[in-house]
Design an enzyme around this catalytic site. Structure first.
Site, short mmCIF file in Angstrom:
data_model
loop_
_atom_site.label_atom_id
_atom_site.label_comp_id
_atom_site.label_asym_id
_atom_site.label_seq_id
_atom_site.Cartn_x
_atom_site.Cartn_y
_atom_site.Cartn_z
N LYS A 48 0.83 -1.22 0.00
CA LYS A 48 0.00 0.00 0.00
C LYS A 48 0.85 1.26 0.00
O LYS A 48 0.47 2.28 -0.58
CB LYS A 48 -0.96 0.01 1.20
CG LYS A 48 -0.32 -0.10 2.56
CD LYS A 48 -0.63 -1.41 3.23
CE LYS A 48 0.40 -1.77 4.27
NZ LYS A 48 0.22 -3.05 4.89
N LYS A 58 -3.92 3.11 2.78
CA LYS A 58 -5.06 2.37 2.21
C LYS A 58 -6.15 3.34 1.75
O LYS A 58 -6.75 3.17 0.69
CB LYS A 58 -5.60 1.38 3.26
CG LYS A 58 -4.58 0.30 3.60
CD LYS A 58 -4.94 -0.46 4.86
CE LYS A 58 -3.85 -1.47 5.21
NZ LYS A 58 -4.02 -2.10 6.52
N GLY A 77 -2.87 -10.45 8.72
CA GLY A 77 -2.50 -11.84 8.95
C GLY A 77 -2.13 -12.50 7.64
O GLY A 77 -2.61 -12.10 6.57
N GLU A 126 2.75 -3.80 11.55
CA GLU A 126 3.81 -3.57 10.57
C GLU A 126 5.16 -3.73 11.27
O GLU A 126 5.25 -3.70 12.50
CB GLU A 126 3.71 -2.15 10.02
CG GLU A 126 2.43 -1.86 9.28
CD GLU A 126 2.25 -2.72 8.05
OE1 GLU A 126 3.12 -2.72 7.18
OE2 GLU A 126 1.23 -3.43 7.97
N ILE A 166 -10.67 -8.75 2.49
CA ILE A 166 -11.92 -8.14 2.00
C ILE A 166 -11.73 -7.70 0.54
O ILE A 166 -10.80 -6.94 0.23
CB ILE A 166 -12.29 -6.90 2.85
CG1 ILE A 166 -12.46 -7.28 4.31
CG2 ILE A 166 -13.56 -6.25 2.31
CD1 ILE A 166 -12.68 -6.10 5.24
N ASP A 195 -0.62 3.63 8.13
CA ASP A 195 -1.04 2.44 7.38
C ASP A 195 -2.48 2.62 6.86
O ASP A 195 -2.77 2.35 5.69
CB ASP A 195 -0.94 1.22 8.32
CG ASP A 195 -1.41 -0.05 7.66
OD1 ASP A 195 -0.66 -0.58 6.82
OD2 ASP A 195 -2.52 -0.52 7.96
#
Ligand code: HSE
Length: 437
Positions: free
Chosen positions: A107, A207, A304, A192, A138, A203
């Site tokens: 990302k 995204k 994960g 991270e 997702i 983070d």
């Protein structure tokens, strides 16, 4: 096109190792679905002699990810190195400029160089896929880029960092300190390499920058994101929110306003009745408000190894089937310049927590300062005494104020005057209340 899709994996950390496991476990099923086998031919990592719980001796080993990207035995590069420059960027550019498709979970790279990489991919007839870069398992990229093509999106918001949500959930449920929760998140492999990227909101911002481009057809503008992390959220805030009917979540929000697009990442109070308030632990959720489809929310594991590898394989399966769509849902040359809506124009309710001296007239003075800033108060709660000294309550009283909808600039102006008042101790705390139906 070779019979099998030959994959080179750059980076064998948590996600890279999980990807090898997934392909071993479900390889036959994937070949059955796509009509074409996926075969890892080469790998690259910093250290060859790490026990990854998977045998890598059958793959050609590269020390240099650019060499891997350029190898004649590799059709598709899977980039799982991370970082917005250095070897990650170099190997992605090497693959795309040779017309090889890239699947990445990176990302940070996309948030910084997404538009130029999309142009490079499209100019060379290559694909650039990144489902794994946002919200783990997702399928939010596919949803926005393909399924919702017929919509205008007005707002997208979500919980997109499993580490932060895990910390906030456990602090609330178990009254555990921030530091202990963070240590557990790191041990479980959610955080991270540098966890300040998680708790500082970076983070989530990476995204969000990607989702904003997909939703609004604009160039990525990571630097325009208003950013606040969860590091200043205390158990006292979480308890006060609970008593007022809210939960605190780290949200990434992008919304179309009259002046431009507002992009913000910050802890937000969400009503307990809102669907997003029920998202606990490492689970992520992304909600979309669209003109034709209405309101949607997708939720699932956001971090994960296996969950992220699942998203990587979804992209690989598309490539195996020969499916390719423009990187940001429209030709990269057609992405519009991003127009920023300034944060001071943000409208919403606010939670303010102050410590005031326990003497007559202080609350009235604060109410006057708020009124002078044209802020209407929804409730004022003078809280129980929380600090004791030698068994006696301190003379400071915590006060919680909830405002009606107002603007960020009005709240900031009022807080400046309130903080300067002699009866107010320390720095007032402000948490935005997200408007949700
Ligand atoms: N550190 C991230 C998280 C992992 O906690 O959600 C995926 O970006």
């Amino acid at each position: 096109m070779s019979q099998v899709l030959r994959i080179g994996i750059a980076g064998l950390g948590t996600v890279g190792s999980a990807l090898l496991h997934l392909l071993e476990d479900n390889g036959d099923e994937i070949a059955d679905k796509t009509g074409r086998g996926l075969s890892v031919t080469a790998v690259c990592a910093r250290n060859r002699n790490v026990d990854r719980g998977v045998d890598v001796s059958g793959y050609t080993w590269f020390d240099d990810p650019v060499g891997l990207a350029e190898s004649d035995d590799v059709d598709v590069l899977v980039e799982l190195i991370g970082g917005d420059e250095g070897p990650a960027r170099a190997c992605v550019e090497a693959a795309l400029s040779r017309g090889k498709s890239v699947v990445t979970a990176n990302k940070a790279l996309l948030a910084k160089h997404g538009a130029s990489l999309a142009k490079l991919a499209e100019a060379n007839g290559a694909g650039l896929s990144y489902e794994a870069a946002v919200a783990g398992a997702i399928p939010i990229i596919k949803t926005l880029r393909e399924a919702l093509s017929g919509n205008r999106v007005s707002r997208i918001f979500g919980i997109m960092n499993g580490t932060c949500n895990y910390i906030l959930t456990r602090m609330e449920a178990e009254k555990i300190s921030f530091a202990d929760c963070l240590a557990d998140a790191q041990r479980l492999g959610y955080a991270e390499a540098d966890p300040t990227f998680d708790i500082g909101g970076h983070d989530t911002a990476h995204k969000l920058a990607i989702l904003t481009s997909l939703c609004f057809g604009t160039e990525i503008s990571f630097d325009s994101i208003y950013l606040e992390g969860i590091d200043k959220i205390t158990l006292a805030d979480i308890e006060a929110a609970d008593q007022l009917g809210y939960r605190i979540k780290l949200l990434g929000v992008a919304q179309q306003t009259e002046t431009g697009i507002e992009q913000r990442v910050h802890p937000a109070m969400v009503p307990k009745t809102a669907a997003i308030a029920g998202i606990d632990g490492v689970t992520n959720a992304v909600a979309i408000e669209a003109d034709k489809a209405g309101s949607l929310m997708l939720s699932g594991p956001g971090a994960g190894g296996a969950a992220t590898a699942s998203a990587v394989v979804g992209d690989l399966a598309d490539l195996a089937r020969g499916q390719r769509v423009p990187v940001f849902g429209k030709p990269a040359e057609g992405l519009q310049p991003y127009v920023r809506a300034g944060m001071r124009l943000h409208e919403g309710g606010y939670y303010l927590a102050l410590e005031i001296a326990d003497k007559p007239g202080v609350l009235a003075r604060i109410a006057t300062l708020m009124a002078e800033a044209e802020i209407s108060l929804q409730s004022v709660v003078q809280h129980r005494e929380i600090e004791q000294e030698n068994g006696k309550p301190l003379r400071a009283q915590p006060v919680i104020i909830i405002t009606h909808e107002t603007t960020e600039s009005a709240v900031r102006a009022a807080l400046e005057r309130i903080e300067a008042d002699d009866s107010v101790l320390g720095t007032p705390k402000m948490i935005r209340i997200e408007k949700l139906s």
